[in-house]
Write a protein that holds these residues in place. Structure first.
Motif, PDB file in Angstrom:
ATOM      1  N   ASN A  22      15.674  -3.376  -4.557  1.00 15.31           N
ATOM      2  CA  ASN A  22      14.300  -3.706  -4.192  1.00 15.31           C
ATOM      3  C   ASN A  22      14.170  -3.449  -2.690  1.00 15.31           C
ATOM      4  N   PRO A  26       8.958  -8.447  -0.486  1.00 15.48           N
ATOM      5  CA  PRO A  26       7.714  -9.037  -0.986  1.00 15.48           C
ATOM      6  C   PRO A  26       6.832  -9.530   0.172  1.00 15.48           C
ATOM      7  N   LYS A  28       4.365  -7.575  -2.731  1.00 16.05           N
ATOM      8  CA  LYS A  28       4.290  -6.163  -3.120  1.00 16.05           C
ATOM      9  C   LYS A  28       3.503  -5.311  -2.115  1.00 16.05           C
ATOM     10  N   CYS A  30       2.186  -1.478  -1.785  1.00 15.88           N
ATOM     11  CA  CYS A  30       2.051  -0.267  -2.604  1.00 15.88           C
ATOM     12  C   CYS A  30       0.834   0.538  -2.160  1.00 15.88           C
ATOM     13  N   ILE A  39       3.158  -6.774 -11.534  1.00 10.73           N
ATOM     14  CA  ILE A  39       3.373  -7.656 -10.373  1.00 10.73           C
ATOM     15  C   ILE A  39       2.029  -8.187  -9.853  1.00 10.73           C
ATOM     16  N   THR A  42      -2.562  -5.357  -5.962  1.00 12.80           N
ATOM     17  CA  THR A  42      -1.979  -5.085  -4.652  1.00 12.80           C
ATOM     18  C   THR A  42      -2.864  -5.706  -3.575  1.00 12.80           C
ATOM     19  N   ASP A  84       9.505  -3.877  -5.937  1.00 17.96           N
ATOM     20  CA  ASP A  84       8.178  -4.442  -6.199  1.00 17.96           C
ATOM     21  C   ASP A  84       7.207  -3.725  -5.252  1.00 17.96           C
ATOM     22  N   GLY A  85       6.858  -2.527  -5.602  1.00 20.37           N
ATOM     23  CA  GLY A  85       6.013  -1.716  -4.728  1.00 20.37           C
ATOM     24  C   GLY A  85       6.463  -0.271  -4.818  1.00 20.37           C
TER      25      GLY A  85
END
Ligand code: SF4
Length: 315
Positions: A22, A26, A28, A30, A39, A42, A84-85
């Motif tokens: 990852n 965090p 996320k 993106c 998730i 955004t 996560d992204g």
């Protein structure tokens, strides 16, 4: 609490036993806010690459994880960048891939493809052994609806970047198309996507459907007929295609249990009646097995061009 960068290994049909990285901290971060993102929406949008973690920190966490797994006698098929992204937002991605090569484990990156128009992003991804590209549609308006990109992104530049990357990349390229009901499941939309993907010559094109709680509650899975149509059109254009839906079984194949074999097989490759009959014959089984699976709603029967097909019931 200190962020944990390495997780898993998790079983993945695409990547076998995959040790995840990852590399985006965090919350996320993106360039997209896909309607099906598991998730959530955004909040932190970006298309600018940045430094998140020192390369050495990632390498030492991976080293520790591998040491523990080796002690337990576990093997890893891939070290995978699945944050996560969007992983290519990490400006050190190329350096990290290079540094991780010393472990002699294949390295994969799962990207949403949105930054492939950047030369440096393509350069970094070329260092990986496997790259998975998200291509949900080649229609600009549908792209806006399904992937909800950051305003500054140009779809034309992204598609061009994908084409250039696929022509330059010497290792395994796979694609992933996620189908959402009434958004990108129309016949023409699917065919245009298939034509574009066939030009990239991927090792495998995966067609997925949303199976986990999506970012938007109204997101729904397409009808099985649409998924079958997509599978047929993709294969018509010479693309090796697999479905990914209903969770990951980790293994796929003939384990000796005919019911599971059929469910596992049609989860990936829809089968015609004739193919099922041949499979049943090999297993010395009868059509009653299919009747049971149909009545339990584990598989669905669909008519396509006058022939009966069987596909996993995704709902
Ligand atoms: S690209 Fe991936 S992480 Fe980003 S919003 Fe879409 S599904 Fe979520």
């Amino acid at each position: 609490m200190e962020e944990k960068i390495v997780f898993g290994p998790v079983p993945s049909r695409r990547l076998g036993q995959s040790l995840g990285i990852n590399n985006i901290p965090p919350p996320k971060l993106c360039s997209y806010s896909c309607i099906y993102c598991q998730i959530g929406r955004t909040v932190n949008f970006s298309t600018e690459r940045a430094i998140f973690y020192p390369v050495e920190k990632i390498v030492s966490e991976v080293s520790l994880a591998i040491k523990k797994l080796t002690e337990r006698g576990e093997e890893i098929d891939y070290i995978s960048f699945v944050p996560d992204g969007e992983p290519t937002l990490d400006i050190n991605l190329g350096k990290e891939i290079e540094a991780l090569k010393k472990f002699n484990i294949r390295i994969a990156v799962i990207t949403n493809s949105s930054l492939l128009w950047k030369v440096d992003v393509r350069g970094d991804l070329k260092k990986a052994d496997l790259v998975s590209l998200k291509i949900d549609t080649v229609d600009r308006e549908i792209w806006k609806k399904i992937n909800r990109p950051k305003n500054s992104l140009s779809f034309e530049k992204i598609l061009e970047g994908i084409k250039i990357f696929s022509s330059e990349f010497g290792s395994t390229l796979i694609t992933e198309t996620l189908m959402v009901k009434d958004i990108n499941d129309g016949n023409k939309v699917i065919e245009d996507t298939a034509i574009f993907i066939s030009g990239l010559k991927p090792a495998i094109a995966y067609i997925g459907i949303p199976t986990r709680p999506p970012s938007e509650q109204w997101v729904d899975t397409p009808e099985e007929e649409k998924v079958l149509y997509a599978y047929k059109i993709f294969t018509h254009y010479g693309i090796k295609t697999e479905l990914i839906a209903g969770g990951c079984t980790g293994t796929f194949g003939f384990a000796g249990d005919i019911e599971n074999d059929i469910v596992n097989t049609v989860s990936v490759h829809p089968m015609s009646k004739k193919q099922i009959e041949e499979l049943l014959k090999k297993a010395s089984s009868e059509w009653t097995v299919m009747e049971k699976l149909l009545s339990e709603k584990k598989v669905n029967e669909i008519e396509y061009k006058g022939e009966k097909y069987y596909i996993r019931n995704f709902k």
